[in-house]
Design a protein around this motif. Structure first.
Motif, mmCIF file in Angstrom:
data_model
loop_
_atom_site.group_PDB
_atom_site.id
_atom_site.type_symbol
_atom_site.label_atom_id
_atom_site.label_comp_id
_atom_site.label_asym_id
_atom_site.label_seq_id
_atom_site.Cartn_x
_atom_site.Cartn_y
_atom_site.Cartn_z
ATOM 1 N N PRO A 115 -3.905 -17.815 21.877
ATOM 2 C CA PRO A 115 -5.311 -17.916 22.256
ATOM 3 C C PRO A 115 -5.463 -18.168 23.769
ATOM 4 N N GLY A 116 -6.170 -17.284 24.435
ATOM 5 C CA GLY A 116 -6.423 -17.441 25.873
ATOM 6 C C GLY A 116 -5.308 -16.957 26.786
ATOM 7 N N HIS A 117 -4.169 -16.556 26.213
ATOM 8 C CA HIS A 117 -3.059 -16.054 27.039
ATOM 9 C C HIS A 117 -2.969 -14.527 26.860
ATOM 10 N N LEU A 118 -3.387 -13.801 27.907
ATOM 11 C CA LEU A 118 -3.486 -12.346 27.832
ATOM 12 C C LEU A 118 -2.437 -11.687 28.723
ATOM 13 N N VAL A 119 -1.815 -10.641 28.212
ATOM 14 C CA VAL A 119 -0.797 -9.934 28.991
ATOM 15 C C VAL A 119 -0.995 -8.432 28.823
ATOM 16 N N CYS A 120 -0.813 -7.677 29.921
ATOM 17 C CA CYS A 120 -0.893 -6.220 29.854
ATOM 18 C C CYS A 120 0.480 -5.654 30.176
ATOM 19 N N CYS A 121 1.314 -5.463 29.161
ATOM 20 C CA CYS A 121 2.676 -4.997 29.385
ATOM 21 C C CYS A 121 3.222 -4.422 28.075
ATOM 22 N N HIS A 122 3.753 -3.187 28.138
ATOM 23 C CA HIS A 122 4.297 -2.565 26.921
ATOM 24 C C HIS A 122 5.475 -3.362 26.364
ATOM 25 N N LYS A 123 6.326 -3.856 27.255
ATOM 26 C CA LYS A 123 7.521 -4.567 26.798
ATOM 27 C C LYS A 123 7.124 -5.831 26.014
ATOM 28 N N VAL A 124 6.169 -6.577 26.584
ATOM 29 C CA VAL A 124 5.720 -7.797 25.909
ATOM 30 C C VAL A 124 5.093 -7.433 24.564
ATOM 31 N N ALA A 125 4.269 -6.368 24.541
ATOM 32 C CA ALA A 125 3.610 -5.949 23.296
ATOM 33 C C ALA A 125 4.648 -5.611 22.234
ATOM 34 N N GLU A 126 5.719 -4.912 22.642
ATOM 35 C CA GLU A 126 6.757 -4.555 21.662
ATOM 36 C C GLU A 126 7.483 -5.796 21.152
ATOM 37 N N GLU A 127 7.771 -6.733 22.063
ATOM 38 C CA GLU A 127 8.447 -7.965 21.647
ATOM 39 C C GLU A 127 7.605 -8.772 20.679
ATOM 40 N N TYR A 128 6.293 -8.756 20.915
ATOM 41 C CA TYR A 128 5.420 -9.522 20.030
ATOM 42 C C TYR A 128 5.067 -8.750 18.770
ATOM 43 N N GLY A 129 5.547 -7.517 18.692
ATOM 44 C CA GLY A 129 5.355 -6.723 17.487
ATOM 45 C C GLY A 129 3.925 -6.354 17.188
ATOM 46 N N LYS A 130 3.089 -6.371 18.187
ATOM 47 C CA LYS A 130 1.711 -5.941 17.937
ATOM 48 C C LYS A 130 1.196 -5.242 19.183
ATOM 49 N N GLU A 131 0.142 -4.504 19.007
ATOM 50 C CA GLU A 131 -0.435 -3.764 20.125
ATOM 51 C C GLU A 131 -1.646 -4.515 20.670
ATOM 52 N N GLY A 132 -1.948 -4.251 21.919
ATOM 53 C CA GLY A 132 -3.123 -4.870 22.533
ATOM 54 C C GLY A 132 -4.400 -4.414 21.861
ATOM 55 N N HIS A 133 -5.444 -5.214 22.003
ATOM 56 C CA HIS A 133 -6.701 -4.868 21.312
ATOM 57 C C HIS A 133 -7.649 -4.070 22.202
ATOM 58 N N ARG A 134 -7.218 -3.706 23.424
ATOM 59 C CA ARG A 134 -8.133 -2.962 24.256
ATOM 60 C C ARG A 134 -7.403 -1.808 24.933
ATOM 61 N N THR A 184 10.022 1.887 31.090
ATOM 62 C CA THR A 184 10.432 2.975 30.199
ATOM 63 C C THR A 184 9.500 4.165 30.431
ATOM 64 N N ASP A 185 9.744 5.265 29.721
ATOM 65 C CA ASP A 185 8.872 6.434 29.851
ATOM 66 C C ASP A 185 7.429 6.080 29.508
ATOM 67 N N ARG A 186 7.287 5.235 28.498
ATOM 68 C CA ARG A 186 5.933 4.843 28.087
ATOM 69 C C ARG A 186 5.205 4.124 29.228
ATOM 70 N N CYS A 187 5.943 3.266 29.956
ATOM 71 C CA CYS A 187 5.339 2.517 31.077
ATOM 72 C C CYS A 187 4.897 3.462 32.185
ATOM 73 N N ARG A 188 5.627 4.586 32.331
ATOM 74 C CA ARG A 188 5.290 5.557 33.370
ATOM 75 C C ARG A 188 4.079 6.411 32.974
ATOM 76 N N ALA A 189 3.793 6.457 31.662
ATOM 77 C CA ALA A 189 2.761 7.385 31.178
ATOM 78 C C ALA A 189 1.457 6.701 30.773
ATOM 79 N N GLU A 190 1.553 5.490 30.257
ATOM 80 C CA GLU A 190 0.407 4.893 29.558
ATOM 81 C C GLU A 190 0.039 3.543 30.177
ATOM 82 N N VAL A 191 -1.230 3.371 30.488
ATOM 83 C CA VAL A 191 -1.683 2.066 30.996
ATOM 84 C C VAL A 191 -1.606 1.060 29.843
ATOM 85 N N PRO A 192 -0.896 -0.054 30.018
ATOM 86 C CA PRO A 192 -0.798 -1.007 28.902
ATOM 87 C C PRO A 192 -2.134 -1.681 28.603
ATOM 88 N N ALA A 193 -2.418 -1.839 27.323
ATOM 89 C CA ALA A 193 -3.657 -2.521 26.910
ATOM 90 C C ALA A 193 -3.467 -4.026 27.040
#
Ligand SMILES: Nc1ncnc2c1ncn2[C@@H]1O[C@H](COP(=O)(O)OP(=O)(O)O)[C@@H](O)[C@H]1O
Ligand SMILES: [Mg+2]
Length: 330
Positions: free
Chosen positions: A311-330, A296-305
């Motif tokens: 616990p222990g499963h980390l992902v850097c992706c806007h789509k995944v963050a939106e699906e999980y309904g929360k934002e990354g912590h970094r 999406t436009d956001r993916c083209r503009a912003e590095v995903p946190a």
């Protein structure tokens, strides 16, 4: 939780090409505990070898670590003098390469090379070093070790050389073993033997292992945890179970699909569309977006946190963050 052997945080490594500096590692972080094997996976050119060379301080002349932290057993490596770094490298960390001849001295016998390492790094007497070397050759399944000690590297097959290399590195009992595609040049049966052996020696010494491979079959065989690297950034990290049963990043999912399913006799490999970016290529936002079907436009503009979905499963992706309904912590 075990003791942390290696802690890499926000590692940035650059290469100078034509008087310009390009980031090859763009802030990579991961940890390894003792007696744990972390597999780093990603397409050729994504920065796996550069990660290992940054840790070992063996980057080529035009490469350098510009920021971030690398700690081995709690000691910061990036601020050490070259001399201190050299001492740590031989004693506390060892490395095996795809082609063992890169590390073996062609002019010295196996015995001479192994005993010298042991005398230097484990303060052994000549006799002790000789006996220990022979013992380790036996451990890696080499018949007639006393005869092998007298041979030169060129007199041995590739598989034998790789096993000797493993014996040589593990005999020093390093806290960290780095293996960069150590089985890629070997045929499948020998590859399997080498993996079994590495696992066995790892347990003996409680070593933490950073294992680099692009082969997911090898990952399934040896990894406790997996880091997926894409164009100099970590895109996903998790336990072997999480990565294989619940891959979340579109790139990880693509990698999984690209594996031929030998069991079901189906070879319909679905390669990830598009080509892998060059390090000199400017790509805004998520570096995977030009190849991602969900961009999406956001993916083209912003590095995903980085988002910890479990616990222990980390992902850097806007789509995944939106699906999980929360934002990354970094
Ligand atoms: N000495 C060098 N000078 C410039 N670029 C380099 C050098 N060594 C590696 N690179 C680039 O760094 C990137 C990462 O390389 P590498 O870590 O070797 O990839 P891989 O994941 O296949 O091990 C690649 O794009 C490669 O072309
Ligand atoms: Mg490589």
């Amino acid at each position: 939780m075990g003791k942390k052997v290696l802690e890499v945080k926000d590692l940035v490594t650059t290469f100078r090409i034509d008087k310009k500096e390009y980031e090859v590692l763009r802030g990579v972080s991961f940890d390894i505990e003792e007696n744990e094997t972390l597999c780093m996976v990603g397409e050729s050119g994504c920065g796996k070898s550069v990660t290992t060379l940054s840790i070992m301080d063996l980057l080529p002349g035009n490469g350098r670590v510009v920021s971030g932290s690398i700690k081995l057993n709690g000691q910061e490596l990036t601020t050490m003098s070259p001399r201190e770094r050299n001492a740590v490298r031989g004693k506390q960390m060892g490395m095996i390469f795809q082609e063992p001849m890169t590390a073996l001295n062609p002019l010295l016998t196996i015995g001479r090379q192994m005993t010298e390492e042991l005398i230097l790094h484990r303060n052994m007497s000549k006799k002790e070093a000789y006996d220990t070397a022979v013992g380790y050759l036996e451990k890696v399944g080499i018949a007639n070790p006393a005869d092998r000690m007298k041979q030169f590297p060129f007199q041995l097959s590739g598989g034998l050389r790789q096993r000797i290399m493993i014996a040589m590195v593990m005999a020093v009992k390093p806290s960290l073993l780095i293996a960069d595609e150590p089985t890629t040049a070997l045929d499948v049966t020998i590859q399997k033997q080498v993996l079994v052996l590495l696992n066995k020696l790892k347990k003996d010494v409680s070593t933490g292992v950073l294992f680099i491979t692009h082969d997911l079959g090898v990952v399934a065989e040896i990894a406790d945890r997996v880091v997926i690297l894409y164009s100099g950034r970590k895109v996903e990290e998790g336990s072997i179970g999480a990565i294989f049963s619940k891959p979340l990043h579109p790139y990880t999912i693509g990698l999984m699909r690209a594996v031929p399913n030998v069991d079901e006799d189906s070879f319909d490999i679905q390669p990830i569309p598009g080509t892998f970016p060059n390090i000199t290529e400017e790509i805004g936002g998520c570096r995977f977006h030009p190849r991602c079907p969900y961009a999406t436009d956001r993916c083209r503009a912003e590095v995903p946190a980085e988002l910890e979905v479990e616990p222990g499963h980390l992902v850097c992706c806007h789509k995944v963050a939106e699906e999980y309904g929360k934002e990354g912590h970094r």
